[in-house]
Design a protein around this motif. Structure first.
Motif, PDB file in Angstrom:
ATOM      1  N   HIS A 282       0.995  -1.138   0.278  1.00  9.38           N
ATOM      2  CA  HIS A 282       0.146  -0.033   0.541  1.00  9.38           C
ATOM      3  C   HIS A 282       1.135   1.053   0.034  1.00  9.38           C
ATOM      4  N   VAL A 283       0.868   2.207  -0.969  1.00 10.86           N
ATOM      5  CA  VAL A 283       1.902   3.600  -1.134  1.00 10.86           C
ATOM      6  C   VAL A 283       0.529   4.164  -0.654  1.00 10.86           C
ATOM      7  N   ARG A 284       0.714   5.590   0.536  1.00  7.13           N
ATOM      8  CA  ARG A 284       0.042   6.246   0.441  1.00  7.13           C
ATOM      9  C   ARG A 284       0.139   7.641  -0.594  1.00  7.13           C
ATOM     10  N   ILE A 285      -0.718   7.991  -1.565  1.00  6.96           N
ATOM     11  CA  ILE A 285      -0.128   9.435  -2.665  1.00  6.96           C
ATOM     12  C   ILE A 285      -0.018  10.757  -1.670  1.00  6.96           C
ATOM     13  N   ALA A 286      -0.291  10.788  -0.412  1.00  4.99           N
ATOM     14  CA  ALA A 286       0.455  11.642   0.483  1.00  4.99           C
ATOM     15  C   ALA A 286       2.190  11.714   0.754  1.00  4.99           C
ATOM     16  N   SER A 287       2.619  10.917   0.573  1.00 11.80           N
ATOM     17  CA  SER A 287       4.176  10.659   0.697  1.00 11.80           C
ATOM     18  C   SER A 287       5.010  10.406  -0.381  1.00 11.80           C
ATOM     19  N   LEU A 288       4.357  10.331  -1.984  1.00 11.11           N
ATOM     20  CA  LEU A 288       5.241  10.933  -3.278  1.00 11.11           C
ATOM     21  C   LEU A 288       5.807  12.513  -2.876  1.00 11.11           C
ATOM     22  N   PRO A 289       6.455  12.874  -3.814  1.00  9.58           N
ATOM     23  CA  PRO A 289       7.018  13.757  -4.069  1.00  9.58           C
ATOM     24  C   PRO A 289       5.884  14.853  -4.020  1.00  9.58           C
ATOM     25  N   GLY A 290       6.205  16.258  -3.508  1.00  7.09           N
ATOM     26  CA  GLY A 290       5.001  17.570  -3.728  1.00  7.09           C
ATOM     27  C   GLY A 290       3.527  17.397  -3.809  1.00  7.09           C
ATOM     28  N   MET A 291       3.316  15.783  -2.927  1.00  8.17           N
ATOM     29  CA  MET A 291       1.693  15.800  -2.680  1.00  8.17           C
ATOM     30  C   MET A 291       1.223  15.838  -1.129  1.00  8.17           C
ATOM     31  N   TRP A 292       2.256  15.969  -0.268  1.00  9.94           N
ATOM     32  CA  TRP A 292       1.385  16.142   1.350  1.00  9.94           C
ATOM     33  C   TRP A 292       0.319  17.751   0.889  1.00  9.94           C
ATOM     34  N   ASP A 293       0.857  18.545   0.666  1.00 10.60           N
ATOM     35  CA  ASP A 293       0.738  20.020   0.508  1.00 10.60           C
ATOM     36  C   ASP A 293      -0.288  20.116   0.046  1.00 10.60           C
ATOM     37  N   ARG A 294      -1.141  18.851  -0.760  1.00 10.31           N
ATOM     38  CA  ARG A 294      -2.356  19.428  -1.514  1.00 10.31           C
ATOM     39  C   ARG A 294      -3.001  17.875  -1.805  1.00 10.31           C
ATOM     40  N   THR A 295      -2.693  16.548   0.177  1.00  6.19           N
ATOM     41  CA  THR A 295      -3.187  15.620  -0.645  1.00  6.19           C
ATOM     42  C   THR A 295      -4.459  15.922   1.243  1.00  6.19           C
ATOM     43  N   ILE A 296      -5.454  15.364   1.811  1.00 11.43           N
ATOM     44  CA  ILE A 296      -6.594  14.400   2.806  1.00 11.43           C
ATOM     45  C   ILE A 296      -6.618  13.692   2.116  1.00 11.43           C
ATOM     46  N   THR A 297      -6.110  12.299   3.402  1.00 11.82           N
ATOM     47  CA  THR A 297      -5.882  11.644   3.998  1.00 11.82           C
ATOM     48  C   THR A 297      -6.755  10.609   4.606  1.00 11.82           C
ATOM     49  N   ILE A 298      -7.687   9.776   3.856  1.00 11.36           N
ATOM     50  CA  ILE A 298      -8.603   9.607   5.348  1.00 11.36           C
ATOM     51  C   ILE A 298      -8.701   8.115   5.421  1.00 11.36           C
ATOM     52  N   GLY A 299      -8.843   7.562   6.803  1.00 14.63           N
ATOM     53  CA  GLY A 299      -9.108   6.756   7.563  1.00 14.63           C
ATOM     54  C   GLY A 299     -10.061   6.116   8.615  1.00 14.63           C
ATOM     55  N   SER A 300      -9.319   4.935   8.488  1.00 15.19           N
ATOM     56  CA  SER A 300     -11.444   4.121  10.022  1.00 15.19           C
ATOM     57  C   SER A 300     -10.193   3.429  10.383  1.00 15.19           C
ATOM     58  N   ALA A 301     -11.364   3.589  11.641  1.00 12.91           N
ATOM     59  CA  ALA A 301     -10.718   2.961  12.712  1.00 12.91           C
ATOM     60  C   ALA A 301     -11.688   1.338  12.803  1.00 12.91           C
ATOM     61  N   PRO A 318      -2.420  18.244   5.713  1.00 12.81           N
ATOM     62  CA  PRO A 318      -1.936  19.555   5.747  1.00 12.81           C
ATOM     63  C   PRO A 318      -2.627  21.380   6.384  1.00 12.81           C
ATOM     64  N   ASP A 319      -2.054  21.917   7.493  1.00 16.71           N
ATOM     65  CA  ASP A 319      -3.066  22.723   8.229  1.00 16.71           C
ATOM     66  C   ASP A 319      -4.041  23.943   7.514  1.00 16.71           C
ATOM     67  N   SER A 320      -3.336  23.777   6.300  1.00 22.77           N
ATOM     68  CA  SER A 320      -3.712  24.789   5.099  1.00 22.77           C
ATOM     69  C   SER A 320      -5.178  23.916   4.612  1.00 22.77           C
ATOM     70  N   LEU A 321      -5.295  22.921   4.774  1.00 18.94           N
ATOM     71  CA  LEU A 321      -6.376  22.528   4.015  1.00 18.94           C
ATOM     72  C   LEU A 321      -7.012  22.060   4.758  1.00 18.94           C
ATOM     73  N   LEU A 322      -6.491  21.151   6.334  1.00 18.38           N
ATOM     74  CA  LEU A 322      -7.459  20.596   7.870  1.00 18.38           C
ATOM     75  C   LEU A 322      -7.829  21.826   8.448  1.00 18.38           C
ATOM     76  N   LYS A 323      -8.034  22.734   7.947  1.00 20.65           N
ATOM     77  CA  LYS A 323      -8.216  23.835   9.505  1.00 20.65           C
ATOM     78  C   LYS A 323      -9.412  24.323   8.579  1.00 20.65           C
ATOM     79  N   HIS A 324      -9.785  24.042   7.444  1.00 21.08           N
ATOM     80  CA  HIS A 324     -11.498  24.107   6.375  1.00 21.08           C
ATOM     81  C   HIS A 324     -12.222  23.251   6.925  1.00 21.08           C
ATOM     82  N   LEU A 325     -11.337  22.017   7.147  1.00 20.27           N
ATOM     83  CA  LEU A 325     -12.457  20.248   7.686  1.00 20.27           C
ATOM     84  C   LEU A 325     -12.549  20.914   9.127  1.00 20.27           C
ATOM     85  N   ARG A 326     -11.518  21.448  10.264  1.00 20.00           N
ATOM     86  CA  ARG A 326     -12.435  21.423  11.084  1.00 20.00           C
ATOM     87  C   ARG A 326     -13.269  22.778  11.547  1.00 20.00           C
ATOM     88  N   THR A 327     -13.098  23.993  10.588  1.00 18.70           N
ATOM     89  CA  THR A 327     -14.248  24.163  10.472  1.00 18.70           C
ATOM     90  C   THR A 327     -16.305  23.633   9.934  1.00 18.70           C
TER      91      THR A 327
END
Ligand code: IK2
Length: 482
Positions: A282-301, A318-327
């Motif tokens: 399993h490869v996390r796309i957010a771990s590829l170069p240039g992707m962390w800042d534009r990716t939201i990775t979703i998981g489930s317990a 990144p906080d720049s995306l997650l801050k909007h989810l928090r709102t």
């Protein structure tokens, strides 16, 4: 009432309420008992009431709910129960979560720390966000800040909902790779967005190998051609539900390059991240170069600890995306059950100690499920259902063409065949599955309508019961080759 004045009165009411003539049809021709039978669905009173209710519902319903009122899970979960089926339908384990997380849950409720029964931090119980950051940081190749890079929600559903609400605007286009987990479409529509679908297509396995979910591929040129100035987001799901496809690093790099080139946000739904078979990675796309800042990775317990009813899920980014989810989250969900979050936190701390060791739950579950997948694969092959080897997830799809001759032909040509077949199978064979058309957009629902999806995260006894049904059915069914 005099017949003339009745006709006038009727006309007036009809005009006032915009009633169609059909509501009144048959009024004069029905027997008294029919007229009195207010519960009869053929009575004019019933038709009248239904018409009024429909009109009211239309007036009350917000426009963004148009076309999203039907739901495959609501319908098929109810049918599976009604027909007392052996249930290989909805994706949930029929065995318990590991003992230590269940004990942690009950201790959270009954133990000394009584505050675990009360509200906790809105965006994730502090011990859980800390444990998630600690566990997943190395997997993303990044140090994660528990407070700004992790948000906990009500299942992966909650995290997905917040993502769409927070990031999709009226008129934005969202690229969805199909087949897709059905909720992405209504979530896009409810946010005012437009769905643009790009299909995974089966390619030949080659070398006489049996067909596998890995043979289903995305054409990057087709994906690129669907992008325009309104495209804001791409939704990826690996391992994929319903196919079980695990995207390779090369495939993800192609998608990542397109996201970077066109400045797209990527929502990567990775709820089956631990369930990857045959040595696939399993490869996390957010771990590829240039992707962390534009990716939201979703998981489930729910999927990670076999506890789907606990409804604990999360988003990393990144906080720049997650801050909007928090709102969105603080103004809708606020937080999910504290005790469930506490138990999941304990689970991750335990797994942190066991990481890579043979007693690691994630490895044990994976190995256990690979055996179950193989068992189901052999059974489906033996009875002539032509399954696709699943590289990951809980699911396997299979072509049911051989059984068509045993099922009376459908009467409604508009319903995809797999939907009709699955309902017939639940009712007459007491075996539940899910039609693959549920994972396609309306124009493409009939493309793979000979396929149905089976779930194999089940006790061996359940799989055995399903095998018995299929074997008996097969022995009664002369296939085209017989
Ligand atoms: N994302 C995917 C890809 C899922 O499969 C699910 C759960 N779906 O299970 C139903 C089924 O397909 O039979 C979710 C998100 C939602 O996960 P959660 O239960 O954590 O909200």
């Amino acid at each position: 009432m005099h017949s003339h004045s009745f006709a006038l009165a009727k006309n007036k009411v009809q005009r006032l309420l915009f009633l169609p003539g059909s509501v009144w049809n048959g009024w004069g021709g029905r027997s008294q008992s029919q007229r009195r039978g207010i519960r009869s669905c053929r009575s004019p009173l019933y038709a009248f009431t239904t018409h009024i209710q429909d009109r009211m519902a239309k007036r009350i319903q917000a426009r963004r709910l148009e076309g999203v009122d039907e739901n495959i899970w609501v319908e098929f979960v109810s049918l599976a129960a009604q027909y007392k089926t052996v249930n290989l339908g909805q994706g949930f384990p029929d065995f318990p979560p590991p003992r230590y997380v269940r004990e942690a849950f009950s201790k959270a409720i009954t133990g000394e720390q009584t505050l675990l029964n009360q509200y906790t931090r809105a965006f994730g119980h502090p011990p859980l966000v800390k444990a998630l950051a600690q566990f997943f940081g190395p997997l993303f190749g990044k140090e994660l800040d528990p407070l700004s890079n992790v948000m906990v929600s009500v299942g992966a559903y909650g995290a997905l909902f917040c993502s769409f609400q927070a990031l999709v605007d009226e008129g934005d286009e969202v690229i969805i790779i199909e087949p897709f987990f059905d909720s992405y479409e209504p979530m896009t529509l409810m946010a005012g967005g437009r769905c643009v679908f790009v299909s995974l297509r089966p390619t030949s396995a080659g070398d006489g190998k049996p067909p596998s979910s890995g043979d289903w591929r995305l054409d990057p040129a087709e994906l690129e051609a669907k992008i325009n100035k309104n495209t804001k987001m791409l939704v990826l799901n690996t391992p994929n539900n319903p196919l079980g496809k695990v995207f390779t690093k090369e495939e993800l790099e192609e998608i990542a390059n397109i996201c970077i080139k066109y400045d797209l946000i990527c929502i990567s739904d990775e709820v089956y991240e631990w369930l990857v078979y045959d040595g696939n990675q399993h490869v996390r796309i957010a771990s590829l170069p240039g992707m962390w800042d534009r990716t939201i990775t979703i998981g489930s317990a729910g999927k990670t600890f076999s506890a789907t009813g606990w409804k604990v899920g999360w988003a990393f980014g990144p906080d720049s995306l997650l801050k909007h989810l928090r709102t969105v989250h603080q103004n809708s969900i606020y937080h999910c059950a504290t005790a469930a979050q506490e138990a999941v936190a304990q689970g991750f701390l335990k797994e942190l100690e066991r990481q890579g060791k043979p007693d690691c739950y994630f490895l044990q579950l994976r190995d256990e499920l690979q055996k179950k997948r193989d068992r189901l694969y052999h059974c489906l092959t033996e009875v002539g259902m032509t399954p696709l080897i699943s590289q990951g997830s809980y699911f396997m799809i299979a072509d049911v063409s051989r059984f068509k001759s045993q099922v009376p032909p459908p009467t409604d040509p508009n319903i995809p065949y797999d939907n009709y077949f699955t309902k017939w199978m639940m009712k007459h064979k007491q075996l539940a599955a899910i039609p693959v058309s549920a994972f396609y957009s309306a124009p493409h629902k009939k493309q793979f309508e000979n396929y149905i999806r089976f779930c194999f995260v089940k006790e061996d006894a359940t799989l055995k019961a399903a095998e018995k049904i299929l074997q008996k059915w097969s022995s009664e069914s002369p296939g085209p080759q017989d």
